[in-house]
Enzyme design. Structure first.
Site, PDB file in Angstrom:
ATOM      1  N   ASP A  67       0.839  -1.201   0.000  1.00 42.30           N
ATOM      2  CA  ASP A  67       0.000   0.000   0.000  1.00 42.30           C
ATOM      3  C   ASP A  67       0.875   1.252   0.000  1.00 42.30           C
ATOM      4  O   ASP A  67       0.618   2.213  -0.749  1.00 42.30           O
ATOM      5  CB  ASP A  67      -0.908  -0.021   1.228  1.00 42.30           C
ATOM      6  CG  ASP A  67      -1.701   1.265   1.374  1.00 42.30           C
ATOM      7  OD1 ASP A  67      -2.513   1.573   0.493  1.00 42.30           O
ATOM      8  OD2 ASP A  67      -1.502   1.977   2.383  1.00 42.30           O
ATOM      9  N   GLU A 135      -1.901  -5.728  -3.252  1.00 36.37           N
ATOM     10  CA  GLU A 135      -0.983  -4.896  -2.464  1.00 36.37           C
ATOM     11  C   GLU A 135       0.141  -5.744  -1.868  1.00 36.37           C
ATOM     12  O   GLU A 135       1.305  -5.315  -1.838  1.00 36.37           O
ATOM     13  CB  GLU A 135      -1.750  -4.196  -1.347  1.00 36.37           C
ATOM     14  CG  GLU A 135      -2.653  -3.070  -1.837  1.00 36.37           C
ATOM     15  CD  GLU A 135      -3.426  -2.416  -0.715  1.00 36.37           C
ATOM     16  OE1 GLU A 135      -3.552  -1.183  -0.723  1.00 36.37           O
ATOM     17  OE2 GLU A 135      -3.926  -3.138   0.183  1.00 36.37           O
TER      18      GLU A 135
END
Length: 247
Positions: A67, A135
């Site tokens: 992220d 992610e």
């Protein structure tokens, strides 16, 4: 040197690891060095695996790292691509690119869910599992190959095929926020009436009635309050679209 190491490890892999390596190589566009990092990126905590220190193995820490890497690379791209954009504009554009909805689409496009190791049936996973694993994969790339390869992957898989600045400028990422902002500007009273709904076969759902100026304008049901409110907001937005877009 990398090619020599690659050949050595290739000979020592199990057939199962060999298939996984080939699949990762196809998705990444380059050869993984530490295959174990990528395997961790697809390990769900329900697998109950522990490392040598007794710490639970799952993709969640890699998801956190991925992220951060996505935000960093995309922020740099927008900074260079839109020199006239102020902080608020750049932040909003980045949010649209890394929205949960968009990350889920990326995970689905690569069909990443098929590689997940879990004791939970795949059909029991929520929608966000696709974006979470995407992610985690980005985080694994960073640990395995460093920033440069991570940036190239994000450019190839996210920025080049999906980042269209004019299109993103008109994309709504939260109908609830948009609707609330309009109601506040127009001094309209609004209220979300949320109630639990057992739904079909006892499935736990949440129902929402959205009222504006004491009149119910939309209803929805979903598996969470947040989703139900967003769906109700989206329906209300389309009911008032001409008035909202005119402001």
């Amino acid at each position: 040197m990398k090619r020599i190491i690659h050949k050595i490890f290739k000979k020592s892999r199990s057939p199962e690891d060999g298939i996984f390596f080939t699949e990762m190589e196809r998705i990444l566009g380059f050869s993984p060095i530490k295959l174990s990092i990528y395997k961790k990126a697809f390990t769900h905590r329900s697998s109950n695996k522990l490392d040598e220190n007794g710490v639970s193995i799952s993709y969640e820490r890699l998801e956190f790292l991925g992220d951060a890497m996505l935000s960093s690379v995309i922020a740099a791209h927008l900074f260079n691509k839109v020199p006239s954009g102020d902080e608020g504009y750049l932040t909003k554009m980045r949010s649209k690119i890394v929205s949960r909805e968009h990350l889920n689409e990326l995970g689905k496009d690569l069909n990443l869910i098929q590689y997940i190791e879990s004791k939970v049936p795949i059909n029991h996973f929520g929608e966000n599992i696709h974006g979470n694993v995407f992610e985690a994969l980005v985080g694994a790339i960073y640990l395995d190959q460093g920033y440069s390869y991570c940036e190239k992957f994000i450019q190839k898989r996210v920025i080049i095929p999906y980042v269209d600045i004019p299109r993103l400028e008109g994309k709504v990422i939260s109908y609830k926020s948009l609707l609330i902002e309009w109601c506040q500007k127009e001094k309209k009273a609004f209220h979300y009436d949320v109630f639990e709904d057992n739904g079909i076969k006892g499935e736990r759902l949440y129902g929402v009635k959205l009222s504006i100026d004491d009149k119910v304008v939309s209803k929805s049901r979903a598996t969470s309050k947040k989703k139900a409110e967003e769906i109700a907001s989206k329906r209300a937005y389309f009911a008032f679209q001409e008035k909202i877009d005119a402001k």
